[in-house]
Design an enzyme around this catalytic site. Structure first.
Site, PDB file in Angstrom:
ATOM      1  N   GLU A  64       0.996  -1.356  -0.110  1.00  0.00           N
ATOM      2  CA  GLU A  64       0.185  -0.028  -0.028  1.00  0.00           C
ATOM      3  C   GLU A  64       0.774   1.305   0.009  1.00  0.00           C
ATOM      4  O   GLU A  64       0.487   2.330  -0.510  1.00  0.00           O
ATOM      5  CB  GLU A  64      -0.852   0.041   1.185  1.00  0.00           C
ATOM      6  CG  GLU A  64      -1.685  -1.046   1.311  1.00  0.00           C
ATOM      7  CD  GLU A  64      -1.544  -2.220   2.048  1.00  0.00           C
ATOM      8  OE1 GLU A  64      -0.007  -2.519   1.981  1.00  0.00           O
ATOM      9  OE2 GLU A  64      -2.011  -2.890   3.076  1.00  0.00           O
ATOM     10  N   CYS A  70      -0.190   0.116   7.630  1.00  0.00           N
ATOM     11  CA  CYS A  70      -1.061   0.454   6.208  1.00  0.00           C
ATOM     12  C   CYS A  70      -2.253   1.283   6.297  1.00  0.00           C
ATOM     13  O   CYS A  70      -2.721   2.086   5.717  1.00  0.00           O
ATOM     14  CB  CYS A  70      -0.920  -0.518   5.301  1.00  0.00           C
ATOM     15  SG  CYS A  70       0.527  -1.191   5.012  1.00  0.00           S
ATOM     16  N   LEU A  85      21.042 -28.936  -4.033  1.00  0.00           N
ATOM     17  CA  LEU A  85      19.859 -28.356  -3.372  1.00  0.00           C
ATOM     18  C   LEU A  85      19.660 -26.879  -3.204  1.00  0.00           C
ATOM     19  O   LEU A  85      19.428 -26.262  -2.308  1.00  0.00           O
ATOM     20  CB  LEU A  85      19.580 -29.007  -1.852  1.00  0.00           C
ATOM     21  CG  LEU A  85      19.319 -30.382  -1.956  1.00  0.00           C
ATOM     22  CD1 LEU A  85      19.050 -30.953  -0.612  1.00  0.00           C
ATOM     23  CD2 LEU A  85      18.060 -31.032  -2.818  1.00  0.00           C
ATOM     24  N   GLY A 117       7.019 -41.594   2.343  1.00  0.00           N
ATOM     25  CA  GLY A 117       6.054 -42.284   3.161  1.00  0.00           C
ATOM     26  C   GLY A 117       5.830 -41.769   4.556  1.00  0.00           C
ATOM     27  O   GLY A 117       4.620 -42.034   4.972  1.00  0.00           O
TER      28      GLY A 117
END
Ligand code: AOF
Ligand code: ZN
Length: 378
Positions: A58, A90, A210, A316
């Site tokens: 904003e 805001c 990764l 799993g």
């Protein structure tokens, strides 16, 4: 139900588009976009939240609109905040600027705001509405919303399998099942995540980095120019302290090439690790890491979205613990045969009533592979 006009829809759609610009940088804060317009739909100012600690959406939009904010409508993808966080409220900024109507796509799930921003605006005589394009706005911040409501991060498990559902050879090697386009798609998902989680079996077998290789992502220059493109934290589950310090993940690279590492183990490792590696000793259930506690810890660390790249055992176990929100399966037109490893191990279901059900949300072809996305009905 509030009736929203065509202009309202157009303005909020633009605000959502703006919010997305922050998808690689805002965490732990949400992605938020804002448009300020007049009644005819002429845009007077727009902005999006870039980074925690930096101005909210904003503030940017109000700054751009300047004096024209008086009597205008503000469209925000998240309820304007009412609190003093790293930045001032805001709601106050909107009131001061003389905006007369505020449309929010959704109420802020953050308990310190949640409804209070809208009330503050109403008390100042501003007309407020919410719920416009709410589903799309929620999609932008699934992780933030889940963490605010439950303390746990949103968990997406990525699996890659052959046509016969095998994720790896018998020896655990799983690299290169899918093609280059699928691997690039994975890079994009990594970049949108706060952390990448893997298990010792996969890390030892594949020795992956990764990390996010932004150069492979074909991002537009605006996004690439942002200095704060994140490298997700790499969370490695190593309950039995098996990881050698020589692995790619545990070697240090420049900050912007790979993220820090959190090693989750049962007892402190004997290895002397580089500075980017920290350790956390997690509680156990029997001889296994307590995965619920691990996720709670990641939530406490303000991680909104966890991207899991692991083998069938960890996938799993996460499934069994009802810790997976979403599954992404890349399926390659290859056959590995019966000796290969399964998608999900260790889920001993024997009666139909206990079968785990999923809901498809997207199916598409990515290069030579099929990408299937589904939500788990936990
Ligand atoms: C908004 N607009 O653009 C964002 C909001 O620590 P702070 O000051 O950055 O506040 C963070 C909280 O503010 C965040 O958890 C969420 O509730 C809200 N985020 N709100 O009106 C924004 N990013
Ligand atoms: Zn704010």
């Amino acid at each position: 139900m509030t009736e929203f006009s065509k202009i309202d829809h157009q303005m909020m759609a633009r605000a959502i588009q703006l919010a997305k610009c922050g998808e690689y940088t805002t965490s732990p804060n949400p992605n938020v976009g804002c448009v300020i317009s007049d009644r005819q739909g002429v845009i007077l100012g727009e902005g999006w939240h870039k980074k925690a600690g930096a101005p909210h959406a904003e503030v940017h939009a109000l700054q751009q609109a300047g004096e024209f904010s008086k009597g205008a409508t503000a469209y925000v993808t998240l309820e304007p905040c009412s609190h003093y966080g790293k930045t001032p409220p805001c709601a106050d900024a909107l009131i001061e600027a003389g905006v007369t109507r505020v449309v929010a796509a959704m109420v802020d799930p953050n308990p310190v705001v949640s409804g209070k921003g809208l009330i503050k605006l109403q008390e100042a005589g501003i007309k407020t509405e919410h719920g416009l394009l709410q589903a799309s706005a929620e999609q932008l911040n699934r992780g933030f919303i889940k963490r605010m409501r439950t303390g746990l991060p949103w968990v997406t498990v990525k699996l890659a399998a052959s046509l016969d559902g095998k994720t790896a050879l018998k020896n655990g090697i799983s690299q290169w099942i899918t093609g280059p386009q699928a691997r690039q798609d994975v890079q994009r998902h990594r970049a949108r995540s706060c952390a990448i989680l893997s298990g010792s079996g996969t890390v030892i077998a594949d020795n992956p980095m990764l990390n996010v290789r932004y150069s492979e992502l074909n991002l537009n220059d605006d996004v690439l120019a942002q200095k704060d493109l994140r490298q997700p934290l790499r969370v490695l589950l190593d309950g039995r302290n098996q990881l050698p310090a020589s692995l790619n993940c545990l070697r240090s690279f420049e900050n912007n090439l790979a993220g820090n590492v959190l090693l989750v183990n049962g007892q402190p490792s004997e290895h002397l690790f580089e500075q980017h590696v920290s350790q956390w000793q997690a509680p156990f259930i029997g001889n296994k890491l307590d995965l619920n506690k691990v996720m709670t810890k990641l939530g406490e660390m303000q991680l909104n979205n966890i991207w899991v790249e692991a083998g069938g055992k960890l996938a799993g176990a996460l499934l069994q613990n009802k810790l997976i929100d979403e599954l992404i399966l890349y399926q390659a037109p290859k056959l590995i045969g019966g000796a290969g490893q399964n998608l999900f191990d260790s889920i001993p279901i024997e009666v139909m009533d206990e079968v785990i059900e999923l809901t498809w949300t997207d199916i598409r072809q990515v290069g030579s592979d099929i990408k299937m996305t589904a939500l788990i009905n936990n």
